[in-house]
Design a protein around this motif. Structure first.
Motif, mmCIF file in Angstrom:
data_model
loop_
_atom_site.group_PDB
_atom_site.id
_atom_site.type_symbol
_atom_site.label_atom_id
_atom_site.label_comp_id
_atom_site.label_asym_id
_atom_site.label_seq_id
_atom_site.Cartn_x
_atom_site.Cartn_y
_atom_site.Cartn_z
ATOM 1 N N MET A 1 20.648 55.015 82.930
ATOM 2 C CA MET A 1 20.257 53.925 83.796
ATOM 3 C C MET A 1 20.240 52.617 83.026
ATOM 4 S SD MET A 1 17.185 55.130 86.189
ATOM 5 C CE MET A 1 17.170 56.862 86.504
ATOM 6 N N ALA A 2 20.565 51.595 83.710
ATOM 7 C CA ALA A 2 20.568 50.271 83.106
ATOM 8 C C ALA A 2 19.154 49.711 83.086
ATOM 9 C CB ALA A 2 21.478 49.346 83.895
ATOM 10 N N ASP A 3 18.842 48.991 82.056
ATOM 11 C CA ASP A 3 17.567 48.299 81.989
ATOM 12 C C ASP A 3 17.770 46.879 82.471
ATOM 13 O OD1 ASP A 3 16.284 50.480 80.943
ATOM 14 O OD2 ASP A 3 16.635 49.879 78.868
ATOM 15 N N VAL A 4 16.860 46.400 83.288
ATOM 16 C CA VAL A 4 16.963 45.057 83.829
ATOM 17 C C VAL A 4 15.717 44.299 83.408
ATOM 18 C CG1 VAL A 4 17.224 43.684 85.905
ATOM 19 C CG2 VAL A 4 18.274 45.941 85.786
ATOM 20 N N THR B 1 20.312 51.158 97.495
ATOM 21 C CA THR B 1 19.884 52.153 96.518
ATOM 22 C C THR B 1 19.788 51.444 95.182
ATOM 23 O OG1 THR B 1 20.970 53.935 97.727
ATOM 24 C CG2 THR B 1 20.435 54.349 95.414
ATOM 25 N N VAL B 2 18.647 51.609 94.523
ATOM 26 C CA VAL B 2 18.399 50.917 93.264
ATOM 27 C C VAL B 2 18.080 51.950 92.192
ATOM 28 C CG1 VAL B 2 16.894 49.282 92.073
ATOM 29 C CG2 VAL B 2 17.530 48.879 94.459
ATOM 30 N N ALA B 3 18.746 51.851 91.069
ATOM 31 C CA ALA B 3 18.454 52.687 89.909
ATOM 32 C C ALA B 3 18.413 51.769 88.703
ATOM 33 C CB ALA B 3 19.512 53.758 89.730
ATOM 34 N N GLY B 4 17.441 51.942 87.861
ATOM 35 C CA GLY B 4 17.314 51.105 86.677
ATOM 36 C C GLY B 4 15.862 50.812 86.400
ATOM 37 N N ASP B 5 15.625 50.109 85.346
ATOM 38 C CA ASP B 5 14.273 49.780 84.912
ATOM 39 C C ASP B 5 14.059 48.277 85.033
ATOM 40 O OD1 ASP B 5 14.728 52.085 82.189
ATOM 41 O OD2 ASP B 5 13.969 52.480 84.190
ATOM 42 N N TYR B 6 12.861 47.884 85.462
ATOM 43 C CA TYR B 6 12.541 46.477 85.695
ATOM 44 C C TYR B 6 11.307 46.116 84.885
ATOM 45 C CZ TYR B 6 15.974 46.852 89.294
ATOM 46 O OH TYR B 6 17.164 47.057 89.944
ATOM 47 N N PHE B 7 11.474 45.222 83.911
ATOM 48 C CA PHE B 7 10.416 44.852 82.995
ATOM 49 C C PHE B 7 10.161 43.348 83.046
ATOM 50 C CE2 PHE B 7 12.447 48.538 81.109
ATOM 51 C CZ PHE B 7 11.388 49.319 80.696
ATOM 52 N N ASN B 8 8.889 42.965 82.962
ATOM 53 C CA ASN B 8 8.479 41.583 82.687
ATOM 54 C C ASN B 8 9.008 40.547 83.679
ATOM 55 O OD1 ASN B 8 7.198 42.551 80.304
ATOM 56 N ND2 ASN B 8 9.180 42.496 79.280
ATOM 57 N N ASN B 9 9.052 40.885 84.952
ATOM 58 C CA ASN B 9 9.452 39.928 85.968
ATOM 59 C C ASN B 9 8.209 39.257 86.540
ATOM 60 O OD1 ASN B 9 12.400 40.471 86.251
ATOM 61 N ND2 ASN B 9 11.615 42.519 86.628
ATOM 62 N N SER C 1 15.677 48.055 103.523
ATOM 63 C CA SER C 1 15.017 49.239 102.989
ATOM 64 C C SER C 1 15.651 49.586 101.650
ATOM 65 C CB SER C 1 15.122 50.420 103.954
ATOM 66 O OG SER C 1 16.463 50.813 104.115
ATOM 67 N N VAL C 2 14.933 50.409 100.881
ATOM 68 C CA VAL C 2 15.438 50.730 99.560
ATOM 69 C C VAL C 2 15.078 52.160 99.191
ATOM 70 C CG1 VAL C 2 13.413 49.876 98.300
ATOM 71 C CG2 VAL C 2 15.635 49.888 97.179
ATOM 72 N N ASP C 3 16.024 52.859 98.566
ATOM 73 C CA ASP C 3 15.776 54.128 97.901
ATOM 74 C C ASP C 3 15.759 53.827 96.410
ATOM 75 O OD1 ASP C 3 15.778 55.644 100.236
ATOM 76 O OD2 ASP C 3 17.908 56.151 100.072
ATOM 77 N N LEU C 4 14.640 54.125 95.759
ATOM 78 C CA LEU C 4 14.525 53.920 94.317
ATOM 79 C C LEU C 4 14.736 55.259 93.640
ATOM 80 C CD1 LEU C 4 11.317 51.718 94.294
ATOM 81 C CD2 LEU C 4 13.674 50.945 94.087
ATOM 82 N N LEU C 5 15.774 55.372 92.855
ATOM 83 C CA LEU C 5 16.096 56.622 92.179
ATOM 84 C C LEU C 5 15.628 56.548 90.734
ATOM 85 C CD1 LEU C 5 19.706 57.062 93.604
ATOM 86 C CD2 LEU C 5 17.538 57.889 94.538
ATOM 87 N N GLY C 6 14.457 57.111 90.472
ATOM 88 C CA GLY C 6 13.898 57.039 89.129
ATOM 89 C C GLY C 6 13.574 55.604 88.795
ATOM 90 N N GLY C 7 13.647 55.282 87.550
ATOM 91 C CA GLY C 7 13.425 53.915 87.125
ATOM 92 C C GLY C 7 11.970 53.612 86.845
ATOM 93 N N ASN D 1 11.521 54.329 99.656
ATOM 94 C CA ASN D 1 11.552 55.746 99.329
ATOM 95 C C ASN D 1 11.735 55.833 97.824
ATOM 96 O OD1 ASN D 1 11.760 58.574 99.486
ATOM 97 N ND2 ASN D 1 13.988 58.442 99.676
ATOM 98 N N THR D 2 10.668 56.176 97.106
ATOM 99 C CA THR D 2 10.796 56.293 95.659
ATOM 100 C C THR D 2 10.945 57.756 95.285
ATOM 101 O OG1 THR D 2 8.427 56.498 95.178
ATOM 102 C CG2 THR D 2 9.346 54.281 95.224
#
Length: 142
Positions: A1-4, A18-26, A42-48, A72-73
């Motif tokens: 997964m990409a880090d964002v 559909t969103v996959a990835g990591d979200y830090f310090n926003n 709407s959003v499906d969050l796959l991990g992250g 939907n996480t």
């Protein structure tokens, strides 16, 4: 997964994403530190992981509002997210959501001096959400 890092997703409206990835310090001045859903989005969050995100209003990591399609996480991880009013990790206003993940040390600044309802360290469900449902499942390590 990409880090964002230090990147928020534009408001999701009238679509399913559909969103996959990591979200830090926003940090954002309004709602949804990393993700804002509204107007049938709407959003499906796959991990992250959502770590150290903040919103000046509601939903330190995510805000789903006004009849959006909801969240939907799947195995999400929410750590140290915060908001000034509602939902340290997630603010849910008029939506049905399924949240499967781990929520640790998310918080709301309870010294807000407005007349609005505030609260929900990890999750805030709006007072008008009685027509909607939120299902929460915790991840447990083996």
């Amino acid at each position: 997964m990409a880090d964002v890092f230090n990147t928020t997703i534009a408001p999701i409206t009238d679509s399913k994403s559909t969103v996959a990835g990591d979200y830090f310090n926003n940090t954002i001045e309004g709602n949804g530190g990393a993700i804002l859903l509204n107007e049938n989005g709407s959003v499906d969050l796959l991990g992250g992981a959502f770590i150290n995100n903040s919103a000046k209003d509601s939903g330190g990591a995510i805000t789903a509002m006004w009849n959006s399609g909801g969240i939907n996480t799947i195995n999400g991880f929410f750590l140290n997210n915060h908001a000034n009013k509602r939902g340290g990790a997630i603010a849910n206003v008029h939506n049905s959501d399924t949240l499967k993940g781990m929520f640790i040390s998310n918080y709301v600044n309870m010294d807000y001096n407005g007349s609005e309802i505030v609260g929900g360290g990890a999750l805030f469900n709006d007072e008008y959400s009685s027509d909607y449902s939120t299902t929460i499942q915790n991840i447990q390590a083996d």
